[in-house]
Design a protein around this motif. Structure first.
Motif, mmCIF file in Angstrom:
data_model
loop_
_atom_site.group_PDB
_atom_site.id
_atom_site.type_symbol
_atom_site.label_atom_id
_atom_site.label_comp_id
_atom_site.label_asym_id
_atom_site.label_seq_id
_atom_site.Cartn_x
_atom_site.Cartn_y
_atom_site.Cartn_z
ATOM 1 N N ARG A 101 0.814 -1.218 0.000
ATOM 2 C CA ARG A 101 0.000 0.000 0.000
ATOM 3 C C ARG A 101 0.844 1.263 0.000
ATOM 4 N NH1 ARG A 101 -5.350 0.166 1.381
ATOM 5 N NH2 ARG A 101 -4.975 2.378 0.926
ATOM 6 N N ALA A 102 2.104 1.141 0.399
ATOM 7 C CA ALA A 102 3.031 2.279 0.378
ATOM 8 C C ALA A 102 4.440 1.719 0.351
ATOM 9 C CB ALA A 102 2.842 3.181 1.588
ATOM 10 N N GLY A 103 5.362 2.414 -0.330
ATOM 11 C CA GLY A 103 6.750 1.993 -0.356
ATOM 12 C C GLY A 103 6.969 0.744 -1.190
ATOM 13 N N GLY A 104 7.907 -0.069 -0.718
ATOM 14 C CA GLY A 104 8.172 -1.344 -1.361
ATOM 15 C C GLY A 104 9.086 -1.299 -2.561
ATOM 16 N N VAL A 105 9.494 -0.124 -3.018
ATOM 17 C CA VAL A 105 10.370 -0.003 -4.182
ATOM 18 C C VAL A 105 11.712 0.544 -3.722
ATOM 19 C CG1 VAL A 105 10.724 1.044 -6.436
ATOM 20 C CG2 VAL A 105 8.411 0.401 -5.705
ATOM 21 N N GLU A 106 12.737 -0.260 -3.865
ATOM 22 C CA GLU A 106 14.072 0.116 -3.398
ATOM 23 C C GLU A 106 14.657 1.212 -4.296
ATOM 24 O OE1 GLU A 106 18.095 -2.447 -2.789
ATOM 25 O OE2 GLU A 106 16.195 -3.361 -2.139
ATOM 26 N N PRO A 107 15.194 2.283 -3.740
ATOM 27 C CA PRO A 107 15.717 3.368 -4.571
ATOM 28 C C PRO A 107 17.052 3.011 -5.211
ATOM 29 C CG PRO A 107 16.129 3.833 -2.271
ATOM 30 C CD PRO A 107 15.299 2.588 -2.301
ATOM 31 N N ASP A 108 17.360 3.687 -6.311
ATOM 32 C CA ASP A 108 18.660 3.529 -6.947
ATOM 33 C C ASP A 108 19.694 4.395 -6.232
ATOM 34 O OD1 ASP A 108 17.577 1.849 -8.915
ATOM 35 O OD2 ASP A 108 16.977 3.568 -10.147
ATOM 36 N N GLY A 109 20.948 4.148 -6.526
ATOM 37 C CA GLY A 109 22.006 5.006 -6.016
ATOM 38 C C GLY A 109 22.702 4.444 -4.796
ATOM 39 N N LYS A 110 23.641 5.213 -4.284
ATOM 40 C CA LYS A 110 24.433 4.811 -3.125
ATOM 41 C C LYS A 110 23.597 4.853 -1.851
ATOM 42 C CE LYS A 110 28.718 4.279 -4.742
ATOM 43 N NZ LYS A 110 29.534 3.075 -4.510
ATOM 44 N N GLY A 111 24.015 4.073 -0.888
ATOM 45 C CA GLY A 111 23.359 4.056 0.415
ATOM 46 C C GLY A 111 22.413 2.882 0.549
ATOM 47 N N TYR A 112 22.265 2.403 1.788
ATOM 48 C CA TYR A 112 21.436 1.221 2.052
ATOM 49 C C TYR A 112 20.017 1.652 2.435
ATOM 50 C CZ TYR A 112 26.200 -0.513 2.303
ATOM 51 O OH TYR A 112 27.514 -0.794 2.001
ATOM 52 N N PHE A 113 19.377 2.382 1.537
ATOM 53 C CA PHE A 113 18.056 2.943 1.823
ATOM 54 C C PHE A 113 16.950 1.968 1.438
ATOM 55 C CE2 PHE A 113 20.835 6.632 1.098
ATOM 56 C CZ PHE A 113 20.604 7.333 2.274
ATOM 57 N N TYR A 114 15.852 2.073 2.187
ATOM 58 C CA TYR A 114 14.633 1.329 1.859
ATOM 59 C C TYR A 114 13.461 2.176 2.333
ATOM 60 C CZ TYR A 114 11.844 -2.676 0.535
ATOM 61 O OH TYR A 114 10.973 -3.505 -0.126
ATOM 62 N N PRO A 115 12.399 2.291 1.538
ATOM 63 C CA PRO A 115 11.311 3.198 1.917
ATOM 64 C C PRO A 115 10.417 2.630 3.014
ATOM 65 C CG PRO A 115 10.748 2.056 -0.100
ATOM 66 C CD PRO A 115 12.167 1.673 0.219
ATOM 67 N N ALA A 116 9.749 3.515 3.730
ATOM 68 C CA ALA A 116 8.714 3.102 4.681
ATOM 69 C C ALA A 116 7.621 2.383 3.897
ATOM 70 C CB ALA A 116 8.149 4.322 5.404
ATOM 71 N N THR A 117 7.310 1.163 4.309
ATOM 72 C CA THR A 117 6.457 0.276 3.516
ATOM 73 C C THR A 117 5.290 -0.246 4.341
ATOM 74 O OG1 THR A 117 8.332 -0.384 2.126
ATOM 75 C CG2 THR A 117 6.447 -1.877 2.183
ATOM 76 N N VAL A 118 4.090 -0.181 3.753
ATOM 77 C CA VAL A 118 2.881 -0.710 4.382
ATOM 78 C C VAL A 118 2.388 -1.894 3.559
ATOM 79 C CG1 VAL A 118 0.503 -0.228 5.066
ATOM 80 C CG2 VAL A 118 2.257 1.546 5.317
ATOM 81 N N LEU A 119 2.158 -3.021 4.211
ATOM 82 C CA LEU A 119 1.667 -4.236 3.565
ATOM 83 C C LEU A 119 0.301 -4.602 4.129
ATOM 84 C CD1 LEU A 119 4.932 -6.392 3.776
ATOM 85 C CD2 LEU A 119 4.076 -5.214 1.756
ATOM 86 N N THR A 120 -0.598 -5.018 3.281
ATOM 87 C CA THR A 120 -1.894 -5.528 3.729
ATOM 88 C C THR A 120 -2.081 -6.947 3.193
ATOM 89 O OG1 THR A 120 -3.012 -4.563 1.805
ATOM 90 C CG2 THR A 120 -2.919 -3.225 3.816
ATOM 91 N N ASP A 121 -3.184 -7.593 3.606
ATOM 92 C CA ASP A 121 -3.475 -8.967 3.204
ATOM 93 C C ASP A 121 -2.342 -9.907 3.584
ATOM 94 O OD1 ASP A 121 -6.002 -8.319 1.992
ATOM 95 O OD2 ASP A 121 -4.905 -7.541 0.271
ATOM 96 N N VAL A 122 -1.782 -9.676 4.765
ATOM 97 C CA VAL A 122 -0.716 -10.554 5.247
ATOM 98 C C VAL A 122 -1.298 -11.607 6.189
ATOM 99 C CG1 VAL A 122 1.041 -8.771 5.022
ATOM 100 C CG2 VAL A 122 -0.155 -9.026 7.181
ATOM 101 N N ASP A 123 -0.567 -12.676 6.373
ATOM 102 C CA ASP A 123 -0.980 -13.708 7.320
ATOM 103 C C ASP A 123 0.251 -14.305 7.982
ATOM 104 O OD1 ASP A 123 0.038 -16.009 5.769
ATOM 105 O OD2 ASP A 123 -1.623 -15.593 4.397
ATOM 106 N N GLU A 124 0.023 -15.172 8.958
ATOM 107 C CA GLU A 124 1.122 -15.689 9.774
ATOM 108 C C GLU A 124 2.043 -16.654 9.041
ATOM 109 O OE1 GLU A 124 -1.761 -14.942 11.067
ATOM 110 O OE2 GLU A 124 -1.343 -13.812 12.898
ATOM 111 N N SER A 125 1.698 -17.045 7.805
ATOM 112 C CA SER A 125 2.608 -17.906 7.050
ATOM 113 C C SER A 125 3.791 -17.132 6.488
ATOM 114 C CB SER A 125 1.858 -18.575 5.886
ATOM 115 O OG SER A 125 1.555 -17.628 4.862
ATOM 116 N N MET A 126 3.705 -15.806 6.474
ATOM 117 C CA MET A 126 4.719 -14.975 5.823
ATOM 118 C C MET A 126 5.865 -14.652 6.779
ATOM 119 S SD MET A 126 2.077 -12.374 3.921
ATOM 120 C CE MET A 126 0.790 -13.007 2.822
ATOM 121 N N LEU A 127 7.055 -14.544 6.228
ATOM 122 C CA LEU A 127 8.226 -14.215 7.041
ATOM 123 C C LEU A 127 8.029 -12.914 7.799
ATOM 124 C CD1 LEU A 127 11.117 -15.036 4.522
ATOM 125 C CD2 LEU A 127 10.379 -16.408 6.486
#
Length: 474
Positions: A344-370
């Protein structure tokens, strides 16, 4: 480029081994320092210095020990900005956020040490037939503090107050990923030589320290796997351990709360320090009655956490500590999406230097997922919609972890029910918080050993009983 040294017996020393590791700025991927990898000989020398210094330190009156520790805390507070800049350089935490945490940790050190002034190191109880028993709480001796990389200054200071104020000496081994701030922290130290020693390195220093014959207590904060090894090494010597390990902390959002305000609070709990907090909100259970409004607001809040170089004052979220940590986040997101989750938000890793990752919101998750089973330690907010508060509470308790949990509700019965959660700390309607008398012990795989308030002093001392029989009548 700076080459770091150990602090042993009050002297800055090179390692006895020629192996070094690189300290990398996670925003630029530049090597900023070299640190010793550590060795058993380095550890032996540091422990010997702590053992030598301990009797004289313990012989000081409690109020003198507290005064010396408090003066160090004041010096740390004065250098909070400098220490925060070093934390940013070594692990990416934004300077503004880091400054707040360093200042808070300095105040916490002063407060924890001050509790020694009211702690009962000696007590006397009456026994039968006119006898008395003195209960004496002795310091343990030389102790070890092994800390993680996510809060380099705060984690060290949070452990030291009761240990030092009770009369112990300490060998500190910070994470090899964040040694810069630890070195500066101990450059500010003004305690007798050997009372606090610093050994840098990775497992080549950590393992011999945890299992050292002359260490009487190991205070370890880190992963579950490493904690098991520390407990086994220390247990083999019959030495105490205080372990604060991983978490997969849940948050339960009840019907009737303000969805937008609560979503903002949850975003803060999920994305602060790029989610690299042991008590980050990593599993979110929201009541179906407000789920749509809550998820919309959470996705909107996530967009405000733009990742960037933490040296800029406008940055709220820095990079992850390194590529290894980012790979874990990437794997959790990929696994969730593959199993049917939606981004629902984020989830796309940016290009370029640095170990960045966007704030990410996931829905439709369940306990089988890591992302719902394993500690992520990254800026992910996975949301599960539940039909009732009771089911949210029950599912929140389904975890091998039990560090902390948070509940948002306006229902008094649900406030009371929150206490059933199997966690060391439960927050209701506010993430974090708690007074100086708070004490807790993690549940499940999240650790062992009570800490905080008097429990920290109980762990830092050994009780002994001296029984005195009544004198016979003359």
């Amino acid at each position: 480029m700076q080459t770091l040294q150990h602090l042993i017996g009050g002297v800055w020393e090179d390692s006895s081994d020629d192996a070094y590791t690189d300290v990398v700025d996670p925003a630029t991927e530049e090597v900023v320092a070299r640190a010793p990898a550590g060795s058993p000989d380095d550890v032996d020398r540091a422990v010997a210095a702590a053992v030598r210094a301990q009797p004289a330190w313990a012989a000081l009156p409690v109020h003198e020990r507290v005064a010396r520790i408090s003066a160090w805390a004041d010096a740390v507070a004065e250098h909070a900005g400098e220490l925060a800049e070093l934390e940013c350089r070594e692990m990416g935490k934004p300077v503004g956020i880091g400054r707040t945490f360093v200042a808070g940790a300095a105040a916490g050190l002063k407060e924890a040490a001050g509790q020694a002034l009211s702690y009962r190191f000696e007590d006397t109880v009456d026994g039968p037939e006119g006898s008395t028993t003195r209960i004496l709480r002795h310091p343990l001796g030389a102790t070890a503090v092994i800390t993680p990389w996510n809060f380099p200054v705060a984690m060290v200071l949070g452990a030291l107050g009761p240990l030092l104020a009770a009369g112990n000496t300490v060998v500190v081994k910070p994470s090899e990923r964040s040694p810069l701030s630890a070195v500066r922290l101990f450059e500010l130290l003004d305690l007798p030589p050997g009372v606090v020693n610093l050994v840098l390195g990775d497992a080549r220093a950590g393992a011999p320290l945890a299992g050292h014959d002359r260490i009487r207590l190991v205070h370890f904060t880190g992963s579950v796997d490493a904690g098991r090894k520390v407990a086994a090494d220390a247990g083999g010597k019959l030495h105490r351990t205080v372990l604060e390990l991983g978490g997969k902390d849940p948050v339960v959002v009840d019907a009737g709360v303000d969805p937008k305000a609560t979503a903002a609070a949850v975003a803060f709990g999920a994305f602060l320090n790029t989610g690299q907090i042991c008590t980050s909100m990593e599993r979110i259970y929201v009541h179906q009655d407000i789920a749509d409004a809550f998820v919309d607001a959470l996705a909107e809040a996530a967009a405000a956490y733009q990742a960037g170089d933490g040296r800029r004052e406008d940055v709220m979220m820095g990079p992850l500590v390194d590529e290894r940590q980012r790979a874990i986040v990437r794997r959790h997101v990929a696994d969730a999406v593959e199993r049917g989750a939606k981004i629902r938000a984020g989830g796309v890793e940016p290009d370029g230097k640095g170990y960045f990752y966007p704030a990410t919101v996931l829905t439709d998750v369940d306990e089988s997922m890591l992302v719902m089973r394993e500690e992520t330690f990254g800026p992910l907010a996975p949301v599960v919609v539940v039909p009732s508060f009771e089911e949210g509470l029950e599912r929140a308790g389904r975890s091998r972890y039990g560090l902390a949990a948070t509940v948002y509700t306006n229902d008094d019965d649900h406030v009371a029910a929150a206490a059933r959660l199997p966690a060391g700390v439960v927050w209701v309607n506010q993430w974090q918080g708690g007074g100086p008398e708070r004490l807790y012990e993690p549940a499940g795989d999240s650790g062992m050993g009570a800490t905080g308030s008097t429990a920290a002093y109980d762990a830092a001392t050994r009780p002994a009983a001296v029984h005195i029989a009544a004198r016979p009548a003359s």
